[in-house]
Scaffold this motif. Sequence first.
Motif, PDB file in Angstrom:
ATOM      1  N   ALA A 103       9.486  65.651  45.777  1.00 18.45           N
ATOM      2  CA  ALA A 103       8.040  65.454  45.780  1.00 18.45           C
ATOM      3  C   ALA A 103       7.380  66.498  46.669  1.00 18.45           C
ATOM      4  O   ALA A 103       7.892  66.848  47.724  1.00 18.45           O
ATOM      5  CB  ALA A 103       7.712  64.047  46.280  1.00 18.45           C
ATOM      6  N   GLY A 104       6.261  67.031  46.195  1.00 17.24           N
ATOM      7  CA  GLY A 104       5.537  68.031  46.967  1.00 17.24           C
ATOM      8  C   GLY A 104       4.697  68.911  46.065  1.00 17.24           C
ATOM      9  O   GLY A 104       4.620  68.695  44.853  1.00 17.24           O
ATOM     10  N   ASP A 105       4.055  69.899  46.647  1.00 20.54           N
ATOM     11  CA  ASP A 105       3.217  70.844  45.906  1.00 20.54           C
ATOM     12  C   ASP A 105       3.995  72.129  45.644  1.00 20.54           C
ATOM     13  O   ASP A 105       4.665  72.651  46.533  1.00 20.54           O
ATOM     14  CB  ASP A 105       1.949  71.175  46.694  1.00 20.54           C
ATOM     15  CG  ASP A 105       1.007  69.990  46.796  1.00 20.54           C
ATOM     16  OD1 ASP A 105       1.158  69.039  46.015  1.00 20.54           O
ATOM     17  OD2 ASP A 105       0.115  70.017  47.665  1.00 20.54           O
ATOM     18  N   TYR A 106       3.883  72.633  44.418  1.00 19.73           N
ATOM     19  CA  TYR A 106       4.579  73.848  44.003  1.00 19.73           C
ATOM     20  C   TYR A 106       3.568  74.817  43.402  1.00 19.73           C
ATOM     21  O   TYR A 106       2.651  74.404  42.692  1.00 19.73           O
ATOM     22  CB  TYR A 106       5.659  73.527  42.966  1.00 19.73           C
ATOM     23  CG  TYR A 106       6.760  72.665  43.526  1.00 19.73           C
ATOM     24  CD1 TYR A 106       7.912  73.243  44.045  1.00 19.73           C
ATOM     25  CD2 TYR A 106       6.643  71.283  43.555  1.00 19.73           C
ATOM     26  CE1 TYR A 106       8.928  72.460  44.568  1.00 19.73           C
ATOM     27  CE2 TYR A 106       7.653  70.485  44.078  1.00 19.73           C
ATOM     28  CZ  TYR A 106       8.797  71.081  44.582  1.00 19.73           C
ATOM     29  OH  TYR A 106       9.789  70.305  45.109  1.00 19.73           O
ATOM     30  N   ALA A 107       3.761  76.103  43.658  1.00 20.05           N
ATOM     31  CA  ALA A 107       2.879  77.126  43.082  1.00 20.05           C
ATOM     32  C   ALA A 107       3.171  77.238  41.586  1.00 20.05           C
ATOM     33  O   ALA A 107       4.318  77.255  41.169  1.00 20.05           O
ATOM     34  CB  ALA A 107       3.109  78.465  43.765  1.00 20.05           C
ATOM     35  N   LEU A 108       2.122  77.299  40.793  1.00 17.57           N
ATOM     36  CA  LEU A 108       2.228  77.505  39.354  1.00 17.57           C
ATOM     37  C   LEU A 108       1.790  78.938  39.099  1.00 17.57           C
ATOM     38  O   LEU A 108       0.649  79.304  39.368  1.00 17.57           O
ATOM     39  CB  LEU A 108       1.319  76.507  38.634  1.00 17.57           C
ATOM     40  CG  LEU A 108       1.500  76.320  37.148  1.00 17.57           C
ATOM     41  CD1 LEU A 108       2.928  75.916  36.801  1.00 17.57           C
ATOM     42  CD2 LEU A 108       0.534  75.265  36.640  1.00 17.57           C
ATOM     43  N   CYS A 109       2.718  79.784  38.632  1.00 15.05           N
ATOM     44  CA  CYS A 109       2.454  81.213  38.476  1.00 15.05           C
ATOM     45  C   CYS A 109       2.535  81.618  37.010  1.00 15.05           C
ATOM     46  O   CYS A 109       3.267  81.026  36.233  1.00 15.05           O
ATOM     47  CB  CYS A 109       3.440  82.024  39.305  1.00 15.05           C
ATOM     48  SG  CYS A 109       3.342  81.641  41.069  1.00 15.05           S
ATOM     49  N   TRP A 110       1.810  82.677  36.663  1.00 18.22           N
ATOM     50  CA  TRP A 110       1.669  83.119  35.275  1.00 18.22           C
ATOM     51  C   TRP A 110       2.303  84.483  35.071  1.00 18.22           C
ATOM     52  O   TRP A 110       2.292  85.337  35.954  1.00 18.22           O
ATOM     53  CB  TRP A 110       0.184  83.176  34.938  1.00 18.22           C
ATOM     54  CG  TRP A 110      -0.158  83.723  33.594  1.00 18.22           C
ATOM     55  CD1 TRP A 110       0.017  83.115  32.389  1.00 18.22           C
ATOM     56  CD2 TRP A 110      -0.769  84.976  33.315  1.00 18.22           C
ATOM     57  NE1 TRP A 110      -0.445  83.920  31.376  1.00 18.22           N
ATOM     58  CE2 TRP A 110      -0.935  85.073  31.931  1.00 18.22           C
ATOM     59  CE3 TRP A 110      -1.188  86.041  34.122  1.00 18.22           C
ATOM     60  CZ2 TRP A 110      -1.489  86.172  31.318  1.00 18.22           C
ATOM     61  CZ3 TRP A 110      -1.751  87.144  33.512  1.00 18.22           C
ATOM     62  CH2 TRP A 110      -1.902  87.200  32.123  1.00 18.22           C
ATOM     63  N   GLY A 152      -2.372  78.205  40.018  1.00 17.74           N
ATOM     64  CA  GLY A 152      -2.663  76.821  40.357  1.00 17.74           C
ATOM     65  C   GLY A 152      -1.523  76.183  41.126  1.00 17.74           C
ATOM     66  O   GLY A 152      -0.596  76.851  41.576  1.00 17.74           O
ATOM     67  N   THR A 153      -1.615  74.871  41.229  1.00 18.49           N
ATOM     68  CA  THR A 153      -0.617  74.088  41.950  1.00 18.49           C
ATOM     69  C   THR A 153      -0.128  72.962  41.058  1.00 18.49           C
ATOM     70  O   THR A 153      -0.922  72.316  40.374  1.00 18.49           O
ATOM     71  CB  THR A 153      -1.238  73.485  43.232  1.00 18.49           C
ATOM     72  OG1 THR A 153      -1.728  74.554  44.043  1.00 18.49           O
ATOM     73  CG2 THR A 153      -0.230  72.688  44.023  1.00 18.49           C
ATOM     74  N   LEU A 154       1.169  72.749  41.058  1.00 21.94           N
ATOM     75  CA  LEU A 154       1.769  71.611  40.359  1.00 21.94           C
ATOM     76  C   LEU A 154       2.186  70.617  41.428  1.00 21.94           C
ATOM     77  O   LEU A 154       2.925  70.961  42.354  1.00 21.94           O
ATOM     78  CB  LEU A 154       2.993  72.046  39.549  1.00 21.94           C
ATOM     79  CG  LEU A 154       3.778  70.904  38.916  1.00 21.94           C
ATOM     80  CD1 LEU A 154       2.971  70.246  37.801  1.00 21.94           C
ATOM     81  CD2 LEU A 154       5.107  71.405  38.384  1.00 21.94           C
ATOM     82  N   GLN A 155       1.681  69.397  41.316  1.00 26.74           N
ATOM     83  CA  GLN A 155       2.011  68.375  42.304  1.00 26.74           C
ATOM     84  C   GLN A 155       3.032  67.418  41.698  1.00 26.74           C
ATOM     85  O   GLN A 155       2.774  66.788  40.668  1.00 26.74           O
ATOM     86  CB  GLN A 155       0.763  67.609  42.726  1.00 26.74           C
ATOM     87  CG  GLN A 155       1.029  66.635  43.850  1.00 26.74           C
ATOM     88  CD  GLN A 155      -0.238  65.958  44.312  1.00 26.74           C
ATOM     89  OE1 GLN A 155      -0.863  65.229  43.555  1.00 26.74           O
ATOM     90  NE2 GLN A 155      -0.604  66.199  45.554  1.00 26.74           N
ATOM     91  N   VAL A 156       4.192  67.337  42.326  1.00 25.66           N
ATOM     92  CA  VAL A 156       5.241  66.415  41.907  1.00 25.66           C
ATOM     93  C   VAL A 156       5.168  65.218  42.833  1.00 25.66           C
ATOM     94  O   VAL A 156       5.185  65.371  44.060  1.00 25.66           O
ATOM     95  CB  VAL A 156       6.638  67.074  41.987  1.00 25.66           C
ATOM     96  CG1 VAL A 156       7.732  66.073  41.666  1.00 25.66           C
ATOM     97  CG2 VAL A 156       6.703  68.271  41.043  1.00 25.66           C
TER      98      VAL A 156
END
Length: 115
Positions: free
Chosen positions: A28-35, A71-75
């Motif tokens: 669980a936590g915040d992860y960087a979402l990259c393109w 953006g950020t992906l929150q798990v």
Amino acid sequence: WGFPNLGISEPNAREGFYRWPGPLWALAGDYALCWCAAGSGENNYGAVLNGTRAGDGAWCTAPEHFLVPMGTLQVTGPGVLPRSSQVFQCIRRRGCEINNYEGTMPEGSKLLIAE
């Protein structure tokens, strides 16, 4: 532990949707979402903005190709091994409540007691 396919999404038949194969085992936590721009031989802010990307077909296949944060992906979920070992105690013939756990759990989540 982590994201399937090294965190790289697979094609999805629905435009604008992205998916990852297999189960998610990330903590669980915040992860960087990259393109990464498909077919981009040069994938950085300057190349994307000025349109000088030269495609070679080999990009978007490794995590280091995804250089543009979008953006950020929150798990969400409880803290789990290996980062957190949580021990709770209940007494036989009494009610049992679990609280003060590490992590986040969406409303409506449930726990299972497994042997």
